[in-house]
Design a protein around this motif. Sequence first.
Motif, mmCIF file in Angstrom:
data_model
loop_
_atom_site.group_PDB
_atom_site.id
_atom_site.type_symbol
_atom_site.label_atom_id
_atom_site.label_comp_id
_atom_site.label_asym_id
_atom_site.label_seq_id
_atom_site.Cartn_x
_atom_site.Cartn_y
_atom_site.Cartn_z
ATOM 1 N N VAL A 1 0.884 -1.155 0.000
ATOM 2 C CA VAL A 1 0.000 0.000 0.000
ATOM 3 C C VAL A 1 0.928 1.213 0.000
ATOM 4 O O VAL A 1 1.616 1.465 0.986
ATOM 5 C CB VAL A 1 -0.920 0.023 1.239
ATOM 6 N N PRO A 2 0.990 1.939 -1.119
ATOM 7 C CA PRO A 2 1.908 3.081 -1.191
ATOM 8 C C PRO A 2 1.631 4.100 -0.087
ATOM 9 O O PRO A 2 0.500 4.203 0.399
ATOM 10 C CB PRO A 2 1.622 3.684 -2.567
ATOM 11 N N PRO A 3 2.651 4.851 0.311
ATOM 12 C CA PRO A 3 2.433 5.869 1.345
ATOM 13 C C PRO A 3 1.480 6.947 0.833
ATOM 14 O O PRO A 3 1.333 7.147 -0.368
ATOM 15 C CB PRO A 3 3.835 6.436 1.581
ATOM 16 N N GLU A 4 0.867 7.634 1.777
ATOM 17 C CA GLU A 4 -0.109 8.672 1.407
ATOM 18 C C GLU A 4 0.554 9.907 0.823
ATOM 19 O O GLU A 4 -0.102 10.708 0.177
ATOM 20 C CB GLU A 4 -0.956 9.029 2.618
ATOM 21 N N ARG A 5 1.839 10.089 1.070
ATOM 22 C CA ARG A 5 2.530 11.253 0.522
ATOM 23 C C ARG A 5 3.878 10.833 -0.030
ATOM 24 O O ARG A 5 4.422 9.808 0.347
ATOM 25 C CB ARG A 5 2.697 12.336 1.592
ATOM 26 N N GLY A 6 4.381 11.630 -0.945
ATOM 27 C CA GLY A 6 5.694 11.355 -1.507
ATOM 28 C C GLY A 6 5.635 10.454 -2.726
ATOM 29 O O GLY A 6 4.580 9.973 -3.134
ATOM 30 N N LYS A 7 6.787 10.242 -3.301
ATOM 31 C CA LYS A 7 6.922 9.396 -4.495
ATOM 32 C C LYS A 7 7.256 7.974 -4.061
ATOM 33 O O LYS A 7 8.069 7.768 -3.160
ATOM 34 C CB LYS A 7 8.038 9.960 -5.381
ATOM 35 N N PHE A 8 6.642 6.999 -4.722
ATOM 36 C CA PHE A 8 6.822 5.592 -4.373
ATOM 37 C C PHE A 8 7.089 4.813 -5.655
ATOM 38 O O PHE A 8 6.281 4.849 -6.582
ATOM 39 C CB PHE A 8 5.553 5.073 -3.692
ATOM 40 N N THR A 9 8.224 4.156 -5.705
ATOM 41 C CA THR A 9 8.601 3.371 -6.880
ATOM 42 C C THR A 9 9.055 1.995 -6.428
ATOM 43 O O THR A 9 9.820 1.870 -5.467
ATOM 44 C CB THR A 9 9.753 4.045 -7.651
ATOM 45 N N VAL A 10 8.609 0.974 -7.141
ATOM 46 C CA VAL A 10 9.086 -0.393 -6.921
ATOM 47 C C VAL A 10 9.729 -0.854 -8.219
ATOM 48 O O VAL A 10 9.109 -0.771 -9.282
ATOM 49 C CB VAL A 10 7.930 -1.346 -6.540
ATOM 50 N N ILE A 11 10.959 -1.304 -8.123
ATOM 51 C CA ILE A 11 11.628 -1.876 -9.288
ATOM 52 C C ILE A 11 11.808 -3.363 -9.031
ATOM 53 O O ILE A 11 12.462 -3.764 -8.066
ATOM 54 C CB ILE A 11 12.990 -1.204 -9.561
ATOM 55 N N LEU A 12 11.180 -4.165 -9.879
ATOM 56 C CA LEU A 12 11.348 -5.615 -9.837
ATOM 57 C C LEU A 12 12.483 -5.953 -10.792
ATOM 58 O O LEU A 12 12.373 -5.708 -11.991
ATOM 59 C CB LEU A 12 10.071 -6.324 -10.273
#
Length: 124
Positions: A27-38
Amino acid sequence: MEQPEILVIGVIYNTYPETLRYLESMVPPERGKFTVILVDNSSRPAPENFSEKAGRYPFVRYLQTGENAGYFGGARKGLKHYLAENGHYPDRILVTNVDICFTPGFFDRLAGMGQGELPGVIAP
């Protein structure tokens, strides 16, 4: 730091079912940038619908290395990919196995850690 950037790098090697459970738990955070690299460390061919299923998550980037660089080699490739796309390091970097699941609120807590200070290493 009001809008922290969080990068999660998950290294894959023939772990497609686990990877989908891993993504489902995020569940991405409510603020800020969120990136997942597989980072796919040269697994056998992925199931046909894997890219489609992983693509349901707008924060996911899928990187095929073309070689088995090992766990830390895969993590380095993921970080280099992020740097090439963004031109800077994120505020938080989390390198994980993909056979784990995250608890609700984990990334919000991670985003809030170290505000006003520069943490060295945070390990779950």
